[in-house]
Design a protein around this motif. Structure first.
Motif, PDB file in Angstrom:
ATOM      1  N   GLN A  88     -12.655  -7.547   0.788  1.00  0.00           N
ATOM      2  CA  GLN A  88     -11.395  -7.943   1.405  1.00  0.00           C
ATOM      3  C   GLN A  88     -10.907  -9.241   0.793  1.00  0.00           C
ATOM      4  O   GLN A  88     -10.338 -10.088   1.463  1.00  0.00           O
ATOM      5  CB  GLN A  88     -11.566  -8.127   2.908  1.00  0.00           C
ATOM      6  CG  GLN A  88     -11.976  -6.885   3.641  1.00  0.00           C
ATOM      7  CD  GLN A  88     -12.127  -7.152   5.107  1.00  0.00           C
ATOM      8  OE1 GLN A  88     -11.343  -7.859   5.710  1.00  0.00           O
ATOM      9  NE2 GLN A  88     -13.152  -6.576   5.698  1.00  0.00           N
TER      10      GLN A  88
ATOM     11  N   ASP B 136     -10.413   2.339  -5.566  1.00  0.00           N
ATOM     12  CA  ASP B 136     -11.201   2.072  -4.371  1.00  0.00           C
ATOM     13  C   ASP B 136     -11.983   0.781  -4.536  1.00  0.00           C
ATOM     14  O   ASP B 136     -12.548   0.513  -5.598  1.00  0.00           O
ATOM     15  CB  ASP B 136     -12.175   3.226  -4.099  1.00  0.00           C
ATOM     16  CG  ASP B 136     -11.452   4.497  -3.657  1.00  0.00           C
ATOM     17  OD1 ASP B 136     -10.344   4.389  -3.099  1.00  0.00           O
ATOM     18  OD2 ASP B 136     -11.987   5.594  -3.888  1.00  0.00           O
TER      19      ASP B 136
ATOM     20  N   ASP C  52      -8.901 -12.031  -0.520  1.00  0.00           N
ATOM     21  CA  ASP C  52      -7.479 -12.346  -0.412  1.00  0.00           C
ATOM     22  C   ASP C  52      -7.145 -13.417  -1.427  1.00  0.00           C
ATOM     23  O   ASP C  52      -7.126 -14.600  -1.129  1.00  0.00           O
ATOM     24  CB  ASP C  52      -7.130 -12.797   1.001  1.00  0.00           C
ATOM     25  CG  ASP C  52      -5.638 -12.956   1.192  1.00  0.00           C
ATOM     26  OD1 ASP C  52      -4.886 -12.558   0.287  1.00  0.00           O
ATOM     27  OD2 ASP C  52      -5.217 -13.481   2.233  1.00  0.00           O
TER      28      ASP C  52
ATOM     29  N   ALA D  88      -7.623  -6.706  -1.941  1.00  0.00           N
ATOM     30  CA  ALA D  88      -7.620  -5.335  -1.414  1.00  0.00           C
ATOM     31  C   ALA D  88      -6.765  -5.235  -0.160  1.00  0.00           C
ATOM     32  O   ALA D  88      -6.563  -6.215   0.560  1.00  0.00           O
ATOM     33  CB  ALA D  88      -9.049  -4.902  -1.105  1.00  0.00           C
ATOM     34  N   VAL D  89      -6.273  -4.038   0.100  1.00  0.00           N
ATOM     35  CA  VAL D  89      -5.532  -3.746   1.322  1.00  0.00           C
ATOM     36  C   VAL D  89      -6.247  -2.607   2.048  1.00  0.00           C
ATOM     37  O   VAL D  89      -6.901  -1.778   1.424  1.00  0.00           O
ATOM     38  CB  VAL D  89      -4.063  -3.372   1.028  1.00  0.00           C
ATOM     39  CG1 VAL D  89      -3.283  -4.565   0.494  1.00  0.00           C
ATOM     40  CG2 VAL D  89      -3.954  -2.206   0.070  1.00  0.00           C
ATOM     41  N   PRO D  90      -6.125  -2.559   3.395  1.00  0.00           N
ATOM     42  CA  PRO D  90      -6.836  -1.539   4.149  1.00  0.00           C
ATOM     43  C   PRO D  90      -6.197  -0.149   4.021  1.00  0.00           C
ATOM     44  O   PRO D  90      -4.996  -0.026   3.802  1.00  0.00           O
ATOM     45  CB  PRO D  90      -6.755  -2.036   5.589  1.00  0.00           C
ATOM     46  CG  PRO D  90      -5.584  -2.948   5.617  1.00  0.00           C
ATOM     47  CD  PRO D  90      -5.438  -3.521   4.249  1.00  0.00           C
TER      48      PRO D  90
ATOM     49  N   SER E  66       0.856  -1.178   0.000  1.00  0.00           N
ATOM     50  CA  SER E  66       0.000   0.000   0.000  1.00  0.00           C
ATOM     51  C   SER E  66       0.893   1.230   0.000  1.00  0.00           C
ATOM     52  O   SER E  66       1.998   1.207   0.560  1.00  0.00           O
ATOM     53  CB  SER E  66      -0.875  -0.039   1.256  1.00  0.00           C
ATOM     54  OG  SER E  66      -1.430   1.218   1.526  1.00  0.00           O
TER      55      SER E  66
ATOM     56  N   TYR F 288     -11.086  -0.072   1.896  1.00  0.00           N
ATOM     57  CA  TYR F 288     -10.120  -0.948   1.242  1.00  0.00           C
ATOM     58  C   TYR F 288      -9.882  -0.460  -0.185  1.00  0.00           C
ATOM     59  O   TYR F 288     -10.787   0.082  -0.814  1.00  0.00           O
ATOM     60  CB  TYR F 288     -10.626  -2.395   1.227  1.00  0.00           C
ATOM     61  CG  TYR F 288     -10.596  -3.011   2.608  1.00  0.00           C
ATOM     62  CD1 TYR F 288      -9.498  -3.736   3.045  1.00  0.00           C
ATOM     63  CD2 TYR F 288     -11.656  -2.833   3.485  1.00  0.00           C
ATOM     64  CE1 TYR F 288      -9.458  -4.280   4.314  1.00  0.00           C
ATOM     65  CE2 TYR F 288     -11.627  -3.372   4.758  1.00  0.00           C
ATOM     66  CZ  TYR F 288     -10.519  -4.090   5.164  1.00  0.00           C
ATOM     67  OH  TYR F 288     -10.479  -4.611   6.427  1.00  0.00           O
TER      68      TYR F 288
END
Length: 194
Positions: free
Chosen positions: A175, A169, A177, A190-192, A47, A103
């Motif tokens: 989420q 976005d 993985d 996705a990453v936070p 990120s 995320y």
């Protein structure tokens, strides 16, 4: 993603952030290649918290995310980046906060930008003349991007190229993985953001 490490670039008068990004990401790519699983994906995503598309900049921070601290510990990032230690600050492994803003996906953009290069490649692959391949691309508008990028040197071809990075976005609650590339990027995982 439950844990992360944050790397802050500390550019100086003699070392630019562009140079640091290139050196850090070259090493990070090697680390992630070694961590690659049997399905050709990596369990570590990246990120860029200061990513700014309007300024075409990645910022000065990089976060490495994983489902467990053990995965990040096994990367041994401090060892891989030790020769750049005067220009970086690397945190210990931390837990992702309970409340996050959302995320995002950080994904690679690969443009088909240069018609001459595409024609040379087509001629070689299809075993046709350059003129025949060039005719295929006549009238095609070349693609360009103003998204931030990092220059990378290929170990296989020894050529330099741009690793263009886009931030997208994710839908609320996304989420997934599904693993990440050996650049830590993915269009599906996705990453936070926090």
């Amino acid at each position: 993603m439950k844990c992360y490490i944050e790397i802050t670039l500390l550019p100086s008068a003699d070392i630019s952030s562009y140079f640091l990004w290139e050196k850090i990401y070259q090493q990070l790519h090697l680390v992630l290649v070694e961590a690659q699983g049997s399905n050709n994906t990596v369990k570590v995503g990246v990120s860029f918290p200061e990513y700014d598309a309007s300024q075409y900049q990645l910022g000065h921070k990089l976060r490495l995310f994983a489902q467990s601290g053990e995965v990040l510990e096994n990367l041994n990032v401090n060892k891989w980046l030790s020769r750049l230690s005067d220009y970086l600050h690397i945190t210990s492994i931390r837990d992702v906060p309970e409340k996050v803003e959302g995320y995002v996906f950080f994904k690679r953009i690969q443009l088909k930008s240069n018609n001459d290069r595409l024609a040379r490649r087509k001629a070689k692959r299809k075993n046709i003349s350059y003129e025949q391949a060039k005719a295929h691309y006549d009238g095609r508008k070349e693609q360009y991007s103003r998204a931030p990028f990092i220059r990378i040197k290929s170990h296989s071809s020894d050529k330099r190229y741009r690793l263009i990075i886009a931030r997208v976005d994710a839908d609320s609650g996304a989420q997934i993985d599904d693993g990440f590339s050996t650049y830590g990027l993915s269009a599906r995982s996705a990453v936070p953001v926090f």
